[in-house]
Design an enzyme around this catalytic site. Structure first.
Site, PDB file in Angstrom:
ATOM      1  N   HIS A 127       0.822  -1.096  -0.036  1.00 22.79           N
ATOM      2  CA  HIS A 127      -0.053  -0.015  -0.012  1.00 22.79           C
ATOM      3  C   HIS A 127       0.884   1.333  -0.097  1.00 22.79           C
ATOM      4  CE1 HIS A 127       0.786   0.842   4.269  1.00 22.79           C
ATOM      5  NE2 HIS A 127       0.762  -0.466   4.629  1.00 22.79           N
ATOM      6  N   ASP A 128       0.442   2.169  -0.805  1.00 23.94           N
ATOM      7  CA  ASP A 128       0.968   3.681  -0.856  1.00 23.94           C
ATOM      8  C   ASP A 128       2.316   3.817  -1.408  1.00 23.94           C
ATOM      9  OD1 ASP A 128      -1.169   4.897   0.618  1.00 23.94           O
ATOM     10  OD2 ASP A 128      -0.782   3.702   2.203  1.00 23.94           O
ATOM     11  N   GLY A 145       5.117  -1.078   2.867  1.00 20.44           N
ATOM     12  CA  GLY A 145       4.341   0.363   2.365  1.00 20.44           C
ATOM     13  C   GLY A 145       4.994   1.473   2.325  1.00 20.44           C
TER      14      GLY A 145
END
Length: 271
Positions: A127-128, A145
Site C-alpha cells: 500500500h501507498d 508500505g
C-alpha cells in the site's frame, strides 16, 4: 452496467462485474475476475486466473499473468475499508503470483506505478508505494508500505525493502538484500543488512552517462561517505563544488531531502 468495448474478448469462464470499464482489444482470459471499479485500458491482457479488484486502473498494453492479484485491499494493520486506489501505467508486465495493493488514507490513499515496469513472479508492491518507470523487480521482491522507487531501478530476487524507504534512480539492489535505509541514485547495495557497495557504473554507462561524468560522481561519492562529518552534512558541504554535475547533484539532493529513513552507507552504523 459494465462498459465493454466491442473489440474486447472475454472468455466465457471469466467474471467481469458490472461497473468495470474494458477498453479496445482487451483480453480477459479464462477464470479471471475483474471487479466493478476496475478500468482496463486498451490492449490489456489478463492471460488466465488473474484477479483485478479495488479501485484500480491498468494502463494500455499491460499483461497480467496467472494467479496475480492486482488491486487487493492493503495489508496494513490500520486498514479500515477506506476508499483508496491503485494506478498502473502503460506497458507493464506482472508475472505469475504478483500482488499489488491499493493505498490507505494515512498514506495518501494511492499506490502508483509508472510505465514499462517488469514485475517477476511473486513480487509484491504494498500500500501507498510510489514507483517510477522502467523498473525491474525480480522474483520474490517485497516492497513494504510507503516505499518509493525511482526510474530504472533494478531490484534483485528475494530482496526486502523496509517501509518508507526511498530507492533512487538507477539504483541496483542485489538479490536477497535487506534494504533498511534509503539507497542513493546510482547506488549499488548488497547484503543483509544491506551495505552500499559503490556506484552502479554498468547501469550508468548503459544509460549513456560518459566516463568523465562517472569519475566526477565517484569523487562526490567518496567525499560524501568518507568525509569527517555525517553523510548528510558531507553532502550539503560539497553542493557548490559539484553544482555543474547534474548526476552528482541528484545524489546530493536525494541525501539532503527530508526522509523517514537514514541513508544506506558503505559502513555499518555510519550515516
Amino acid at each position: 452496467m459494465s462498459m465493454i468495448s466491442a473489440s474486447a474478448r472475454i472468455h466465457p469462464s471469466a467474471v467481469v462485474e458490472d461497473g468495470a470499464v474494458i477498453g479496445e482489444n482487451v483480453v480477459v482470459g479464462p477464470f479471471s475476475h475483474v471487479g466493478p471499479r476496475v478500468v482496463l485500458k486498451d490492449n490489456v491482457e489478463l492471460i488466465s486466473h488473474a484477479v483485478v479488484g479495488g479501485k484500480t486502473e491498468i494502463g494500455k498494453g499491460c499483461r497480467i499473468f496467472p494467479m496475480a492479484v492486482i488491486g487487493g485491499v492493503s495489508q496494513s494493520l490500520h486498514e479500515a475499508g477506506e476508499d483508496s486506489s491503485l494506478t498502473i501505467g502503460d506497458n507493464c508486465t506482472m508475472r505469475e503470483g504478483v500482488t499489488m495493493n491499493t493505498g490507505t488514507t494515512g498514506g495518501g490513499g494511492k499506490t502508483v506505478v509508472g510505465d514499462n515496469c517488469l514485475f517477476l513472479a511473486n513480487s509484491h508492491v504494498a500500500h501507498d508505494c510510489r514507483l517510477g518507470s522502467h523498473i525491474i523487480m525480480s522474483n520474490n521482491v517485497m516492497l513494504a508500505g510507503h516505499v518509493q522507487v525511482a526510474d530504472r531501478a533494478i531490484l534483485g530476487g528475494g530482496c526486502a525493502v523496509h517501509q518508507f524507504t526511498r530507492i533512487g534512480r538507477q539504483a541496483f539492489i542485489g538479490g536477497l538484500s535487506a534494504v533498511n535505509y534509503d539507497v542513493i541514485p546510482f547506488g549499488m547495495l548488497n547484503g543483509n543488512p544491506g551495505l552500499l557497495g559503490g556506484l552502479n557504473v554498468v547501469g550508468m554507462t548503459r544509460a549513456g552517462i560518459d566516463r568523465a561524468t562517472i569519475h566526477i560522481v565517484r569523487r562526490a561519492f567518496k567525499k560524501i561517505f568518507e568525509g569527517e562529518a555525517n553523510v548528510r552534512a558531507n553532502a550539503a558541504a560539497i553542493r557548490d563544488e559539484f553544482a555543474d554535475c547534474p548526476e552528482a547533484m541528484e545524489i546530493i539532493d536525494f541525501i539532503t531531502a527530508d526522509s523517514d529513513r537514514a541513508i544506506s552507507s558503505p559502513f555499518r552504523r555510519k550515516g
